[in-house]
Scaffold this motif. Sequence first.
Motif, short mmCIF file in Angstrom:
data_model
loop_
_atom_site.label_atom_id
_atom_site.label_comp_id
_atom_site.label_asym_id
_atom_site.label_seq_id
_atom_site.Cartn_x
_atom_site.Cartn_y
_atom_site.Cartn_z
N GLY A 1 0.83 -1.19 0.00
CA GLY A 1 0.00 0.00 0.00
C GLY A 1 0.86 1.23 0.00
O GLY A 1 2.08 1.15 -0.13
N PRO A 2 0.27 2.41 0.16
CA PRO A 2 1.03 3.65 0.11
C PRO A 2 2.16 3.65 1.12
O PRO A 2 1.93 3.54 2.31
N GLY A 3 3.39 3.72 0.64
CA GLY A 3 4.54 3.76 1.51
C GLY A 3 4.87 2.42 2.14
O GLY A 3 5.81 2.30 2.89
N GLY A 4 4.11 1.39 1.81
CA GLY A 4 4.31 0.10 2.43
C GLY A 4 5.28 -0.78 1.68
O GLY A 4 5.77 -0.44 0.61
N ILE A 5 5.57 -1.92 2.27
CA ILE A 5 6.52 -2.86 1.71
C ILE A 5 5.78 -4.01 1.06
O ILE A 5 4.87 -4.58 1.64
N ASP A 6 6.20 -4.37 -0.12
CA ASP A 6 5.66 -5.53 -0.82
C ASP A 6 6.31 -6.77 -0.23
O ASP A 6 7.53 -6.94 -0.32
N VAL A 7 5.52 -7.64 0.39
CA VAL A 7 6.03 -8.83 1.04
C VAL A 7 6.89 -9.66 0.10
O VAL A 7 7.95 -10.17 0.49
N ALA A 8 6.48 -9.76 -1.15
CA ALA A 8 7.19 -10.59 -2.12
C ALA A 8 8.56 -10.02 -2.50
O ALA A 8 9.38 -10.74 -3.05
N SER A 9 8.82 -8.75 -2.21
CA SER A 9 10.09 -8.15 -2.61
C SER A 9 11.08 -8.01 -1.47
O SER A 9 12.14 -7.43 -1.65
N VAL A 10 10.77 -8.54 -0.29
CA VAL A 10 11.68 -8.44 0.84
C VAL A 10 12.87 -9.37 0.59
O VAL A 10 12.71 -10.58 0.43
N THR A 11 14.07 -8.76 0.54
CA THR A 11 15.28 -9.54 0.28
C THR A 11 16.37 -9.30 1.31
O THR A 11 17.42 -9.93 1.25
N THR A 12 16.12 -8.40 2.25
CA THR A 12 17.12 -8.11 3.28
C THR A 12 16.46 -8.14 4.66
O THR A 12 15.24 -7.97 4.80
N GLU A 13 17.28 -8.33 5.66
CA GLU A 13 16.76 -8.33 7.02
C GLU A 13 16.26 -6.94 7.41
O GLU A 13 15.27 -6.81 8.13
N ALA A 14 16.89 -5.91 6.89
CA ALA A 14 16.43 -4.54 7.17
C ALA A 14 15.00 -4.34 6.65
O ALA A 14 14.18 -3.71 7.32
N GLN A 15 14.71 -4.87 5.48
CA GLN A 15 13.35 -4.77 4.93
C GLN A 15 12.38 -5.58 5.78
O GLN A 15 11.23 -5.18 5.96
N LEU A 16 12.83 -6.72 6.30
CA LEU A 16 11.97 -7.53 7.16
C LEU A 16 11.65 -6.77 8.45
O LEU A 16 10.51 -6.79 8.93
N VAL A 17 12.63 -6.08 9.00
CA VAL A 17 12.40 -5.26 10.20
C VAL A 17 11.34 -4.19 9.88
O VAL A 17 10.42 -3.95 10.67
N GLU A 18 11.45 -3.55 8.72
CA GLU A 18 10.46 -2.54 8.31
C GLU A 18 9.08 -3.16 8.16
O GLU A 18 8.07 -2.54 8.51
N LEU A 19 9.03 -4.37 7.64
CA LEU A 19 7.76 -5.06 7.45
C LEU A 19 7.08 -5.33 8.79
O LEU A 19 5.87 -5.14 8.95
N VAL A 20 7.87 -5.75 9.78
CA VAL A 20 7.31 -5.99 11.12
C VAL A 20 6.80 -4.67 11.69
O VAL A 20 5.69 -4.61 12.25
N GLN A 21 7.56 -3.59 11.53
CA GLN A 21 7.11 -2.29 12.03
C GLN A 21 5.82 -1.89 11.34
O GLN A 21 4.90 -1.40 11.98
N GLU A 22 5.74 -2.11 10.03
CA GLU A 22 4.53 -1.79 9.28
C GLU A 22 3.32 -2.57 9.81
O GLU A 22 2.19 -2.08 9.77
N ALA A 23 3.55 -3.76 10.31
CA ALA A 23 2.45 -4.59 10.82
C ALA A 23 1.73 -3.93 11.99
O ALA A 23 0.55 -4.21 12.22
N TYR A 24 2.40 -3.06 12.71
CA TYR A 24 1.75 -2.35 13.82
C TYR A 24 0.70 -1.36 13.31
O TYR A 24 -0.20 -0.99 14.02
N GLY A 25 0.85 -0.89 12.07
CA GLY A 25 -0.07 0.09 11.52
C GLY A 25 0.36 1.50 11.87
O GLY A 25 1.32 1.72 12.60
N ASP A 26 -0.37 2.45 11.35
CA ASP A 26 -0.08 3.87 11.52
C ASP A 26 -1.11 4.50 12.45
O ASP A 26 -2.27 4.68 12.08
N ALA A 27 -0.67 4.82 13.66
CA ALA A 27 -1.58 5.39 14.67
C ALA A 27 -2.18 6.71 14.21
O ALA A 27 -3.27 7.08 14.64
N GLY A 28 -1.50 7.41 13.32
CA GLY A 28 -2.01 8.68 12.81
C GLY A 28 -3.31 8.53 12.04
O GLY A 28 -3.98 9.51 11.77
#
Length: 193
Positions: A60-87
């Motif tokens: 989605g907007p600004g989000g990470i495509d699960v299928a394109s995760v190739t690094t651990e840093a991207q995986l960390v971002e994906l987990v953070q994204e899972a929390y959602g945007d409180a705003g």
Amino acid sequence: MKLRRTLAAVLLAAVVPVAAACGTTVEAATAGSTVSSDSSSTDSGTSGSSTTDGGPGGGGPGGIDVASVTTEAQLVELVQEAYGDAGLGLHRGHQPVEDVLDEVLAISHDELHVRMDAGQNLAAVAEDVGVDPQDLVDALVAEYGPAIDTLLADGTITEDEAEQYRAALEEAFTFRVTWDGEQATPTFSGLDA
């Protein structure tokens, strides 16, 4: 005329964040409106893996495509994204996981909005439609899980680390589903050493 434009601007300020969370563009949100805007929506990007399609695995907007995760840093971002945007209030940017919500909750996107706008979090919506909130969490984890599997398969992370990332995803999605509107969103910066 000035009052009408001011009112329209105020309404747009309230509608556009929720519309963006659901994948609606600014142009679509303002279609039919008499107020025009010279600004355009841009994707800020996330490690070069951003998408705006919101499809299965799409971030989605600004989000990470699960299928394109190739690094651990991207995986960390994906987990953070899972929390959602409180705003984005109770919506927390549910567009990236909309397919899972549609499948598990079996209600329309519009109905989901009505319920969330009335103050229900995802857990309350699930319970109202006869779904165990844990089933929703499990489905969300399963949607993001292939990113972990990819990094495990290519040797980037170990089996133990993969299990820790799955637990982190479950914790993040549990937070998102049960968020009460008050708690601060945790920050996930990776596995503890």
